[in-house]
Design an enzyme around this catalytic site. Sequence first.
Site, mmCIF file in Angstrom:
data_model
loop_
_atom_site.group_PDB
_atom_site.id
_atom_site.type_symbol
_atom_site.label_atom_id
_atom_site.label_comp_id
_atom_site.label_asym_id
_atom_site.label_seq_id
_atom_site.Cartn_x
_atom_site.Cartn_y
_atom_site.Cartn_z
ATOM 1 C CG HIS A 173 -2.116 -1.034 0.674
ATOM 2 N ND1 HIS A 173 -2.760 -0.073 0.165
ATOM 3 C CD2 HIS A 173 -2.322 -1.763 1.398
ATOM 4 C CE1 HIS A 173 -4.108 -1.324 0.821
ATOM 5 N NE2 HIS A 173 -3.795 -2.387 1.069
ATOM 6 C CE LYS A 206 -6.751 13.581 -0.343
ATOM 7 N NZ LYS A 206 -7.193 12.654 -1.100
ATOM 8 N NE ARG A 207 -5.041 10.296 9.103
ATOM 9 C CZ ARG A 207 -4.402 9.189 10.664
ATOM 10 N NH1 ARG A 207 -5.552 8.048 10.665
ATOM 11 N NH2 ARG A 207 -3.053 9.846 11.737
ATOM 12 C CE LYS A 257 -3.430 11.056 2.600
ATOM 13 N NZ LYS A 257 -4.594 10.108 1.607
ATOM 14 C CB THR A 306 -10.653 4.623 -1.793
ATOM 15 O OG1 THR A 306 -9.849 4.904 -0.486
ATOM 16 C CG2 THR A 306 -9.604 3.506 -2.145
ATOM 17 C CE LYS A 330 -13.581 6.822 0.228
ATOM 18 N NZ LYS A 330 -13.294 6.893 1.244
HETATM 19 C C1 LIG Z 1 -12.278 7.298 1.617
HETATM 20 C C2 LIG Z 1 -11.912 6.791 2.625
HETATM 21 C C3 LIG Z 1 -10.001 7.218 3.370
HETATM 22 C C4 LIG Z 1 -9.207 7.542 2.133
HETATM 23 O O1 LIG Z 1 -9.054 8.699 1.468
HETATM 24 P P1 LIG Z 1 -8.020 9.083 0.360
HETATM 25 O O2 LIG Z 1 -8.570 10.865 0.095
HETATM 26 O O3 LIG Z 1 -7.424 8.576 -0.603
HETATM 27 O O4 LIG Z 1 -6.878 9.371 1.528
HETATM 28 C C5 LIG Z 1 -10.341 8.288 4.915
HETATM 29 N N1 LIG Z 1 -10.733 7.926 6.114
HETATM 30 C C6 LIG Z 1 -12.543 7.726 5.116
HETATM 31 C C7 LIG Z 1 -12.903 8.074 6.536
HETATM 32 C C8 LIG Z 1 -12.196 7.333 4.025
HETATM 33 O O5 LIG Z 1 -13.621 7.645 3.975
#
Ligand SMILES: *Cc1c(COP(=O)(O)O)cnc(C)c1O
Length: 832
Positions: A375, A566-567, A572, A674, A678
């Site tokens: 990952h 996101k984190r 990022k 991911t 979404k």
């Molecule tokens: C989808 C999701 C992530 C991953 O988000 P990225 O933008 O791909 O880093 C992290 N936390 C939550 C709660 C998510 O739903």
Amino acid sequence: MDISERLAADETSRTVDTEQNDADVVALRDAILDKLTYHVGKRRAVATERDWLIATAVAIRDLIVDRWVSSTEATYQQGAKRVYYLSLEFLIGRLLFDNLNNMNMIETMRAALAGLDVDLDKLRALEPDAALGNGGLGRLAACFMESMATLDIPAHGYGIRYEHGLFRQVVKNGWQHEYPEDWLAMGNPWEFHRPEVSYNIGFGGSIEAVPISEAAVRHVWHPAETVEAVGYDTPVVGWRGRRVNTLRLWSARSADPLRLDAFNHGDHAGALAEQVRAESITKVLYPSDATAAGQELRLRQEYFFVSASLQDLVRRHIRAFGHISSLPDKTAIQLNDTHPAIAVAELMRILLDVHQIPWEEAWRMTQATFSYTNHTLLPEALEVWPVPLMERLLPRHMQIIYLINALHLGKVRLEYPSDDRLLSSVSMIDEQQGRRVRMSHLAFLGSHRVNGVSALHTGLMRETVFRDLHNLFPERIVNVTNGIAFRRWLFEANPRLTRLLTDTVGPKVLEDENALTALRPLASDRAFQKRFAACRYVNKLALADLIRRELEIRVDPNALFDVHIKRIHEYKRQLLNILEAIALYNAIRARPMDDWAPRVKIFAGKAAASYYQAKLVIKLIHDVAKVVNNDPTVRNILKIVFLPNYSVSLAEMVIPASDVSEQISTAGMEASGTGNMKFALNGALTVGTLDGANVEIAERVGMENIHIFGLTADKVAARRQRGLDAGDLIAASPALSEVLDSVQAGVFSPDEPDRYRGLVDSLRYHDYFLVCADFDHYFATQRHIADIWRRPEEWWQSAILNTANVGWFSSDRSIRDYATDVWDVPAYQASA
Ligand SMILES: *Cc1c(COP(=O)(O)O)cnc(C)c1O
């Protein structure tokens, strides 16, 4: 027909919006009342909302159990191959709507509860998130579990039942504080405690070599310490209840909970010491996103859940098939990152020491059974364990690892006799800074397939971290691009858009992600665009309301919602986004009467507790928000909000209300992402770098429908080679110079003018994440986005084409790829 018969008769024909049948509603209402009385133990007159939630969940759970039992029996009878998904994290979120939706019961339940004067949506909001993961990796595991059930693959997830999941983020005066999260406080209605499913897990101790013949010895491990693992099972419901699989999470229990002698002598704490030590293993999720934990407890967690899971699946295999030798034919074990990589040595131990399989055969079986998903290529996130720690905690495993390594290096040496560089690069032992075991190499060597999670990331795996191993085993690395569960991220999160899709494309869009392409011809249809935009608008009203309640900030639902959730991590680049916001702020103040497109910048995300730079970025976002949101010249042209405590449930609320999706990682650093999928599925336009799965999203939606900027991964590598001083770039960009000067001078931190001095200095002299290099291009891309926003026909056409073209990012497609390329198991295909 009663409800379970009715569900059994129903297969795929119904839509999300199925008409409910009066008899079903009455039967369900009776079932809930029954659960309220006999499960919760309350009368209707005194029931709280929490009581109704439990009664409701348990009533659905009963219906799920019928499917569960039949799925399990069918797998036994067919002698089918099983998939085991080992993951230290499952970021599940809430289950009420997931289960109702997949059982096709949302509307029936709504009506049944309405008859009891209970509001289903209120119950939905009451359920705590199961946050047994940090971010994308754990969320992927949750989506994959759902897809495996949907595709009728007999699968078990294995992980840890953390008593406290990911910390609760509270922001005080702009700074993040971590509070323990307590998801189990009111009980977990979905799980089944299985006290009879328990295994002993050993740590430490010694190895005895017992001669069993002239030439052979049998190794017997005498652990110094034993902890018990107890199972808790949660049913995982596939679409329309097609199949129900099991997520089995382990909880630690002391073998000897109480020293009665000590207790009776008055040493109450000492009497419980062993229990505390044992139970600490499953107390908390390790709250780090991308750094290896240099801590013994983490290694104990990893071995604990791996050993319990392997003992469990070996026992199940032998019960079903009689002998261990057929294990690889009937079992595929997927390692989600290296966290469970010790499983390679543990299976070898079980085969060698418990079942007396000869080494060569045991190794062949092990490789045929395991596969491993990588990952991340971030060096700080690649797990390595100090050899002395491994020798102390897992002495037998360390012996096995040494032997695997010796045999492996022996073969390499035969082929490349004096290539010391190669030998040290492919060795499982890293000799650089003290001797450490490379878990990625253990996972790679013990697997028949190793996969990356996007095309770009898989390519980089072959070129960088696994370059030499890839040359030795060129067939082993494959790509399986990540995906998301459309049931959660479209149907449940965005029922309005889903209804529009079923109205226009038909119910098949719920069954087959490729049916979304039927939207393409409608993208330029003005009437359809208006309906699509209306869904977004209503979602934005709801989000604006949430922002008002949480933050007491009023945002205009007609403004462009520009979302970065996101984190929080340097790669990022939330920092790039907030610096761009400052530049926009400066531009607005310079020309306040220009025709600006009003914009709301929305941030959310947690920083690892020990990650100071990330916490400082959260503080900067708050500092900038305070200035911008209160500046009368800005009026409502720009608003900045940070929503606290990012979670799956918050994401479900925000994403369907987003116009722009920020996916702006430094190219080469985001393995897949991911979140990006979404947003695109819900019709947001991406502003992004050519990183991770953004590359594949761009291929599918077309370059005119995604807004790509910045250095590519190659250029990032080249630029880093040249050095990280950004002085020349800053000098060449008046906008960036102004922004950095103002942050450094304390314009946004008058209470502490030097707060961001170090942060700006590192951008100037050591800009590892290439924030400065990408700044101007990012700023220009944002202005371009604002231009398109002013041309609604163009905007909505592009938005619709995003939704229409990202069906491929369904986790059903990912799981079909794993089924074919990695696990060799059949997967359900809807007959065309
Ligand atoms: C989808 C999701 C992530 C991953 O988000 P990225 O933008 O791909 O880093 C992290 N936390 C939550 C709660 C998510 O739903």
